[in-house]
Scaffold this motif. Structure first.
Motif, PDB file in Angstrom:
ATOM      1  N   ILE A  48     -39.340  15.949  58.804  1.00  0.00           N
ATOM      2  CA  ILE A  48     -38.173  15.101  58.529  1.00  0.00           C
ATOM      3  C   ILE A  48     -36.888  15.906  58.739  1.00  0.00           C
ATOM      4  O   ILE A  48     -35.944  15.440  59.380  1.00  0.00           O
ATOM      5  N   TYR A  49     -36.849  17.111  58.214  1.00  0.00           N
ATOM      6  CA  TYR A  49     -35.651  17.939  58.378  1.00  0.00           C
ATOM      7  C   TYR A  49     -35.442  18.349  59.834  1.00  0.00           C
ATOM      8  O   TYR A  49     -34.309  18.431  60.303  1.00  0.00           O
ATOM      9  N   THR A  50     -36.527  18.595  60.554  1.00  0.00           N
ATOM     10  CA  THR A  50     -36.406  18.969  61.959  1.00  0.00           C
ATOM     11  C   THR A  50     -35.765  17.843  62.761  1.00  0.00           C
ATOM     12  O   THR A  50     -34.827  18.069  63.539  1.00  0.00           O
ATOM     13  N   VAL A  51     -36.254  16.613  62.572  1.00  0.00           N
ATOM     14  CA  VAL A  51     -35.686  15.457  63.282  1.00  0.00           C
ATOM     15  C   VAL A  51     -34.236  15.245  62.853  1.00  0.00           C
ATOM     16  O   VAL A  51     -33.344  15.040  63.687  1.00  0.00           O
ATOM     17  N   THR A  52     -33.989  15.296  61.564  1.00  0.00           N
ATOM     18  CA  THR A  52     -32.644  15.058  61.040  1.00  0.00           C
ATOM     19  C   THR A  52     -31.641  16.049  61.617  1.00  0.00           C
ATOM     20  O   THR A  52     -30.565  15.670  62.079  1.00  0.00           O
ATOM     21  N   GLU A  53     -31.985  17.322  61.590  1.00  0.00           N
ATOM     22  CA  GLU A  53     -31.060  18.344  62.075  1.00  0.00           C
ATOM     23  C   GLU A  53     -30.900  18.293  63.591  1.00  0.00           C
ATOM     24  O   GLU A  53     -29.803  18.491  64.112  1.00  0.00           O
ATOM     25  N   ALA A  54     -31.994  17.992  64.313  1.00  0.00           N
ATOM     26  CA  ALA A  54     -31.916  17.920  65.775  1.00  0.00           C
ATOM     27  C   ALA A  54     -31.017  16.778  66.238  1.00  0.00           C
ATOM     28  O   ALA A  54     -30.312  16.897  67.238  1.00  0.00           O
ATOM     29  N   GLN A  55     -31.027  15.672  65.491  1.00  0.00           N
ATOM     30  CA  GLN A  55     -30.226  14.511  65.873  1.00  0.00           C
ATOM     31  C   GLN A  55     -28.821  14.546  65.266  1.00  0.00           C
ATOM     32  O   GLN A  55     -27.983  13.738  65.633  1.00  0.00           O
TER      33      GLN A  55
END
Length: 118
Positions: free
Chosen positions: A88-95
Motif C-alpha cells: 500500500i505504501y509503495t503504490v501510494t508513494e509511487a503515485q
C-alpha cells in the motif's frame, strides 16, 4: 458511621475542618535502603528493571510524516500483513497519493472487478 465530608462551598463550618495532620513530606526517607542495595536484591531475584531501554532497531526505514488536508475525517484502523502494508505504501508513494486516496482507488477497482464477474 463515617464523618460527613466537608463542603467546598462553605455549608459546613470552616472551624470544624482539622488540617493539623497535613504536613509536607520529608526530603529523604532515612529508613529506606540504599539504591544499590535495592538493585542488588532485585537482580538476584531476577526482577526486571522498569528503566527505559534502548529503542528496538528495525530493519525497515522510518517513513516521513504524512500530513495532508483532504477532507477525509473518518479513521479506519485495520490489521494487515506486513507485505500488504508495504505494498500500500509503495503504490501510494509511487503515485504521489495519500493513503485514503489509494484505498479509495483500490475499492473502486475491486467494485469494478466484482461487477464484471457477476
Amino acid at each position: 458511621m463515617p464523618k460527613p465530608r466537608t463542603s467546598i462551598f462553605g455549608v459546613n463550618e470552616p472551624e470544624s475542618l482539622d488540617v493539623a495532620s497535613f504536613a509536607p513530606k520529608k526530603a529523604i526517607d532515612t529508613k529506606a535502603p540504599a539504591a544499590e542495595q535495592v538493585r542488588a536484591v532485585s537482580q538476584a531475584a531476577n526482577f526486571p528493571s522498569r528503566e527505559p531501554t534502548a529503542p528496538k532497531t528495525d530493519s525497515r526505514p522510518k517513513r516521513a510524516a504524512r500530513r495532508y488536508r483532504t477532507g477525509r475525517n473518518v479513521q479506519l484502523n485495520v490489521k494487515v500483513l506486513q507485505e500488504t502494508m508495504d505494498a500500500i505504501y509503495t503504490v501510494t508513494e509511487a503515485q504521489g497519493w495519500v493513503l485514503g486516496f489509494t484505498l479509495q482507488r483500490a475499492i473502486e477497482a475491486l467494485q469494478r472487478e466484482l461487477k464484471r464477474s457477476t
